[in-house]
Design a protein around this motif. Structure first.
Motif, PDB file in Angstrom:
ATOM      1  N   VAL A 163       0.930  -1.198   0.012  1.00 55.78           N
ATOM      2  CA  VAL A 163       0.203  -0.048   0.153  1.00 55.78           C
ATOM      3  C   VAL A 163       0.844   1.223  -0.046  1.00 55.78           C
ATOM      4  CG1 VAL A 163      -1.803   1.174   1.100  1.00 55.78           C
ATOM      5  CG2 VAL A 163      -1.772  -1.206   1.240  1.00 55.78           C
ATOM      6  N   ASN A 164       0.715   2.151  -1.105  1.00 56.49           N
ATOM      7  CA  ASN A 164       1.553   3.118  -1.129  1.00 56.49           C
ATOM      8  C   ASN A 164       0.853   4.477  -1.033  1.00 56.49           C
ATOM      9  OD1 ASN A 164       4.241   1.854  -3.035  1.00 56.49           O
ATOM     10  ND2 ASN A 164       2.191   0.743  -3.280  1.00 56.49           N
ATOM     11  N   VAL A 165       1.641   5.653  -0.169  1.00 57.76           N
ATOM     12  CA  VAL A 165       1.001   6.661   0.006  1.00 57.76           C
ATOM     13  C   VAL A 165       1.793   7.726  -0.101  1.00 57.76           C
ATOM     14  CG1 VAL A 165      -0.799   5.495   1.803  1.00 57.76           C
ATOM     15  CG2 VAL A 165       1.675   6.361   2.573  1.00 57.76           C
ATOM     16  N   ASN A 291      -3.730  14.628  -1.808  1.00 57.08           N
ATOM     17  CA  ASN A 291      -3.919  14.234  -0.616  1.00 57.08           C
ATOM     18  C   ASN A 291      -3.974  14.849   0.535  1.00 57.08           C
ATOM     19  OD1 ASN A 291      -4.573  11.528  -2.091  1.00 57.08           O
ATOM     20  ND2 ASN A 291      -2.556  10.797  -1.620  1.00 57.08           N
ATOM     21  N   HIS A 292      -4.721  14.942   1.328  1.00 58.08           N
ATOM     22  CA  HIS A 292      -4.689  15.534   2.623  1.00 58.08           C
ATOM     23  C   HIS A 292      -3.931  14.783   3.637  1.00 58.08           C
ATOM     24  CE1 HIS A 292      -8.041  18.728   1.908  1.00 58.08           C
ATOM     25  NE2 HIS A 292      -8.125  17.850   0.791  1.00 58.08           N
ATOM     26  N   LYS A 293      -2.916  15.329   4.563  1.00 58.53           N
ATOM     27  CA  LYS A 293      -2.205  14.688   5.114  1.00 58.53           C
ATOM     28  C   LYS A 293      -2.975  13.948   6.434  1.00 58.53           C
ATOM     29  CE  LYS A 293       1.741  14.890   8.307  1.00 58.53           C
ATOM     30  NZ  LYS A 293       2.023  13.563   8.132  1.00 58.53           N
ATOM     31  N   GLU A 294      -3.866  14.302   6.765  1.00 55.98           N
ATOM     32  CA  GLU A 294      -4.516  13.701   8.024  1.00 55.98           C
ATOM     33  C   GLU A 294      -5.436  12.340   7.508  1.00 55.98           C
ATOM     34  OE1 GLU A 294      -9.067  14.602  10.294  1.00 55.98           O
ATOM     35  OE2 GLU A 294      -7.940  16.475   9.489  1.00 55.98           O
ATOM     36  N   SER A 295      -5.849  12.384   6.229  1.00 58.01           N
ATOM     37  CA  SER A 295      -6.321  11.231   5.428  1.00 58.01           C
ATOM     38  C   SER A 295      -5.382  10.081   5.281  1.00 58.01           C
ATOM     39  CB  SER A 295      -7.235  11.621   4.501  1.00 58.01           C
ATOM     40  OG  SER A 295      -8.374  12.613   4.578  1.00 58.01           O
ATOM     41  N   SER A 296      -4.071  10.533   4.626  1.00 60.35           N
ATOM     42  CA  SER A 296      -3.149   9.961   4.385  1.00 60.35           C
ATOM     43  C   SER A 296      -2.752   9.063   5.570  1.00 60.35           C
ATOM     44  CB  SER A 296      -1.969  10.683   3.837  1.00 60.35           C
ATOM     45  OG  SER A 296      -2.325  10.955   2.471  1.00 60.35           O
ATOM     46  N   ASP A 297      -2.638  10.065   6.708  1.00 58.05           N
ATOM     47  CA  ASP A 297      -2.137   9.201   7.943  1.00 58.05           C
ATOM     48  C   ASP A 297      -2.870   8.249   8.468  1.00 58.05           C
ATOM     49  OD1 ASP A 297       0.266  10.825   8.334  1.00 58.05           O
ATOM     50  OD2 ASP A 297      -0.753  12.277   9.401  1.00 58.05           O
ATOM     51  N   LYS A 298      -4.311   8.256   8.190  1.00 57.97           N
ATOM     52  CA  LYS A 298      -5.418   7.550   8.517  1.00 57.97           C
ATOM     53  C   LYS A 298      -5.089   6.044   7.986  1.00 57.97           C
ATOM     54  CE  LYS A 298      -9.159  10.254  10.112  1.00 57.97           C
ATOM     55  NZ  LYS A 298     -10.618  10.707   9.783  1.00 57.97           N
ATOM     56  N   ILE A 299      -4.710   6.163   6.375  1.00 60.18           N
ATOM     57  CA  ILE A 299      -4.294   5.022   5.727  1.00 60.18           C
ATOM     58  C   ILE A 299      -3.038   4.456   5.967  1.00 60.18           C
ATOM     59  CG2 ILE A 299      -3.521   4.305   3.319  1.00 60.18           C
ATOM     60  CD1 ILE A 299      -5.049   6.481   2.131  1.00 60.18           C
ATOM     61  N   ARG A 300      -2.188   5.059   6.503  1.00 64.16           N
ATOM     62  CA  ARG A 300      -0.912   4.815   7.176  1.00 64.16           C
ATOM     63  C   ARG A 300      -1.082   3.812   8.405  1.00 64.16           C
ATOM     64  NH1 ARG A 300       0.812  10.056   5.508  1.00 64.16           N
ATOM     65  NH2 ARG A 300       2.619  10.066   4.014  1.00 64.16           N
ATOM     66  N   ARG A 301      -2.041   4.223   9.339  1.00 65.78           N
ATOM     67  CA  ARG A 301      -2.436   3.853  10.370  1.00 65.78           C
ATOM     68  C   ARG A 301      -3.097   2.538  10.361  1.00 65.78           C
ATOM     69  NH1 ARG A 301      -6.836   6.190  14.736  1.00 65.78           N
ATOM     70  NH2 ARG A 301      -7.241   4.271  16.099  1.00 65.78           N
ATOM     71  N   GLY A 324      -9.105  14.300  -7.921  1.00 64.21           N
ATOM     72  CA  GLY A 324      -8.736  15.810  -7.304  1.00 64.21           C
ATOM     73  C   GLY A 324      -9.880  16.438  -7.245  1.00 64.21           C
ATOM     74  N   HIS A 325     -10.936  16.349  -8.048  1.00 62.52           N
ATOM     75  CA  HIS A 325     -12.160  17.046  -7.528  1.00 62.52           C
ATOM     76  C   HIS A 325     -12.775  17.160  -6.383  1.00 62.52           C
ATOM     77  CE1 HIS A 325     -12.748  19.102 -11.652  1.00 62.52           C
ATOM     78  NE2 HIS A 325     -12.388  17.780 -12.455  1.00 62.52           N
ATOM     79  N   TYR A 326     -12.629  15.918  -5.750  1.00 57.21           N
ATOM     80  CA  TYR A 326     -13.115  15.651  -4.592  1.00 57.21           C
ATOM     81  C   TYR A 326     -12.539  16.220  -3.489  1.00 57.21           C
ATOM     82  CZ  TYR A 326     -15.492  11.876  -7.221  1.00 57.21           C
ATOM     83  OH  TYR A 326     -16.238  11.314  -8.348  1.00 57.21           O
ATOM     84  N   THR A 327     -11.016  15.982  -3.493  1.00 53.70           N
ATOM     85  CA  THR A 327     -10.205  16.579  -2.336  1.00 53.70           C
ATOM     86  C   THR A 327     -10.286  18.010  -2.372  1.00 53.70           C
ATOM     87  OG1 THR A 327      -8.395  15.896  -3.491  1.00 53.70           O
ATOM     88  CG2 THR A 327      -9.232  14.419  -1.884  1.00 53.70           C
ATOM     89  N   LYS A 328     -10.851  18.821  -3.367  1.00 49.78           N
ATOM     90  CA  LYS A 328     -10.822  20.247  -3.357  1.00 49.78           C
ATOM     91  C   LYS A 328     -12.088  20.381  -2.428  1.00 49.78           C
ATOM     92  CE  LYS A 328      -9.243  21.336  -8.177  1.00 49.78           C
ATOM     93  NZ  LYS A 328      -8.283  22.392  -7.830  1.00 49.78           N
ATOM     94  N   LEU A 329     -12.935  19.834  -2.244  1.00 49.20           N
ATOM     95  CA  LEU A 329     -14.275  19.905  -1.424  1.00 49.20           C
ATOM     96  C   LEU A 329     -14.198  19.446   0.057  1.00 49.20           C
ATOM     97  CD1 LEU A 329     -16.680  19.384  -4.429  1.00 49.20           C
ATOM     98  CD2 LEU A 329     -16.025  21.572  -3.554  1.00 49.20           C
ATOM     99  N   THR A 330     -13.431  18.525   0.036  1.00 51.95           N
ATOM    100  CA  THR A 330     -13.587  17.843   1.500  1.00 51.95           C
ATOM    101  C   THR A 330     -12.187  16.877   1.682  1.00 51.95           C
ATOM    102  OG1 THR A 330     -14.771  16.332   2.964  1.00 51.95           O
ATOM    103  CG2 THR A 330     -14.467  15.628   0.809  1.00 51.95           C
ATOM    104  N   LYS A 331     -11.814  16.740   3.146  1.00 49.32           N
ATOM    105  CA  LYS A 331     -10.831  15.666   3.232  1.00 49.32           C
ATOM    106  C   LYS A 331     -10.966  14.560   2.430  1.00 49.32           C
ATOM    107  CE  LYS A 331     -11.423  15.722   7.548  1.00 49.32           C
ATOM    108  NZ  LYS A 331     -11.267  15.626   8.957  1.00 49.32           N
ATOM    109  N   GLY A 332      -9.523  13.708   2.282  1.00 45.27           N
ATOM    110  CA  GLY A 332      -9.625  12.861   1.532  1.00 45.27           C
ATOM    111  C   GLY A 332      -7.980  12.258   1.118  1.00 45.27           C
TER     112      GLY A 332
END
Length: 371
Positions: A163-165, A291-301, A324-332
Motif C-alpha cells: 500500500v503506497n501513500v 491528498n490531505h495529510k490527515e487522511s493519508s495518515d489514517k491510511i498509514r495507521r 482531485g475534484h473531490y479533495t478540493k471539496l473535502t478531506k480525503g
C-alpha cells in the motif's frame, strides 16, 4: 474478507471485464453494478444517470464518509488471451477500473453484513479516463456533507500487495490544448499572396523548452506536442489552416494555468505578426490530485495495524486522475496498491487487473471505516 464475498467480487470483476464500455457510455456496466448490489445487499441505491452511489446508514449524527471507484474502460484491444476476455472489439479494461468497482462492491457486501458506526457512501463513478466523471459527481460531496473520501488505484512497478501513500500532490494536473490558426490560401508559387500559419506554429513550438524550463517554474511542468496538422497534401497550394495539439501538465495547478496563459499569449502575438486568426480549445481537463495529510495518515495507521506493507512514495505521478475534484471539496486521500514491481503496466496490452489485490483494498477500506 469473507470467502463468499471474495468469490462474488472476483466473479463480478470478470463479468465487468467481459463487457467494457468507454467513458460516458457505461450503460451496461452501471446497471450491472446496481443489479449486483440490489441482489446481494440491502443498501439504499441512488441512480444519478451516468453514475450512482449506495448508502449504508448508521444513524443520525454519525459521520458521513465516502469511498469511490471508477468503472470506465479504454478504447484498446484486449491483446492477451484471458478466460474472461473482453467481448467488445476495440474496448478493454486495461486500467483496472473493473477491479476498482468490484472491490468497492465487495466492500459494500462486508459493510452490509457486518455493519459500521459511520454513514458510508459507496460512489461508483463514470468517465475517469476523460476527466469528466468526478467533475460531474463532485456535487455529491456537498449534497451529503461528506466529511472524508477515500479511493485506491492498482499500480504496477510497486511491490505486490503493498500500500503506497503520499501527502500533498499525488497526480499532476493536465489538459489537452489545441491551438488553431487560420489565414488564407495561395498558389504554392506565390506564397506571399496568402497567409500561412506554419511559421507562427513553428515559433510556438520553438518556445516550449523555455516555457517549461525548471528555472522558470517551482515544480514539474511539461508541454508535450502530440500532433501538428498544417495544410493539406496538395503541393500546389500553400497552407492556410493549422492545428497544434499539446498536452500540458504540471505538478501544481497554478503553474498549469500559467503555462496555458503563456502559450495563449505567445500564439496570439504570433498570429498578429502573420495576420492570422487564432482560437483555443481544451479537452481531457484534470485537476491536480491532492491528498490531505490527515487522511493519508489514517491510511498509514490502518495499513500498519493490519500488518500490510506500507511504502512511502517519493514523488507524485505524472499521469492525471480526476479524483482531485473531490479533495478540493473535502478531506480525503488516494492510495495505490501494488501489482508487482515487474508486472505489466496499466494501459498496455499485456496488463490485466490482479484479483488478489482486491482483498488487500477491502481490508484497507474496512479499517478506514472504523478509524
Amino acid at each position: 474478507m469473507e470467502k463468499k464475498n471474495w468469490e462474488l467480487a472476483v466473479q463480478l470483476r470478470h463479468e465487468l471485464h467481459q463487457h467494457p464500455e468507454v467513458s460516458n457510455h457505461e450503460v451496461w456496466t452501471k446497471q450491472h453494478l446496481i443489479d449486483f448490489l440490489k441482489t446481494h445487499t440491502r443498501l439504499e441505491i441512488v441512480d444519478r444517470g451516468r453514475w450512482f452511489y449506495a448508502i449504508y446508514r448508521a444513524g443520525e449524527g454519525k459521520p458521513n464518509i465516502a469511498f469511490r471507484a471508477d468503472f470506465d474502460a479504454l478504447p484498446m484491444e484486449e491483446g492477451i488471451d484471458l478466460p474472461h476476455a473482453s467481448m467488445i472489439p476495440g474496448v478493454s479494461h486495461k486500467c483496472g477500473h473493473d477491479g476498482h468497482s468490484a472491490t468497492l462492491a465487495g466492500f459494500a457486501l462486508e459493510v452490509d453484513q457486518k455493519g459500521a458506526d459511520k454513514n458510508i457512501y459507496f460512489l461508483f463513478q463514470h468517465a475517469e479516463e476523460t476527466g469528466d466523471g468526478a467533475a460531474e459527481c463532485a456535487v455529491f460531496i456537498e449534497e451529503h456533507h461528506i466529511e472524508e473520501i477515500f479511493a485506491y488505484h492498482n499500480m504496477s512497478g510497486m511491490p505486490h500487495n503493498s500500500v503506497n501513500v503520499i501527502d500533498g500532490t499525488a497526480h499532476c494536473a493536465s489538459k489537452g490544448m489545441t491551438i488553431h490558426m487560420e489565414g488564407s490560401p495561395a498558389h504554392a508559387s506565390q506564397p506571399e499572396t496568402g497567409k500561412n500559419p506554419s511559421f507562427a506554429i513553428a515559433k510556438v513550438i520553438d518556445a516550449i523548452p523555455e516555457l517549461i524550463s525548471p528555472k522558470n517554474n517551482e515544480g514539474l511542468v511539461l508541454c508535450t506536442v502530440v500532433q501538428v496538422h498544417i495544410g493539406e497534401r496538395a503541393f500546389g497550394i500553400a497552407a492556410s489552416k493549422g492545428d497544434l495539439l499539446l498536452t500540458i501538465r504540471a505538478l501544481y495547478e497554478a503553474e498549469l494555468d500559467k503555462l496555458q496563459q503563456n502559450l495563449e499569449t505567445l500564439a496570439q502575438a504570433q498570429a498578429e505578426i502573420y495576420g492570422l486568426k487564432v482560437s483555443f480549445s481544451y479537452n481531457d481537463v484534470f485537476p491536480e490530485t491532492v491528498n490531505h495529510k490527515e487522511s493519508s495518515d489514517k491510511i498509514r495507521r490502518v495499513v500498519k495495524e493490519k500488518g500490510l506493507t506500507l511504502v512511502e512514495m517519493k514523488e507524485a505521478f505524472r499521469g492525471s486522475e480526476d479524483y482531485g475534484h473531490y479533495t478540493k471539496l473535502t478531506k480525503g486521500a488516494m492510495c495505490y496498491i501494488g501489482n508487482g514491481e515487474d508486472y505489466p503496466h496499466v494501459h498496455t496490452y499485456e496488463y490485466d487487473f490482479r484479483d488478489d489485490i482486491m482483498e488487500t483494498a477491502v481490508e484497507v477500506f474496512k479499517g478506514l471505516a472504523t478509524v
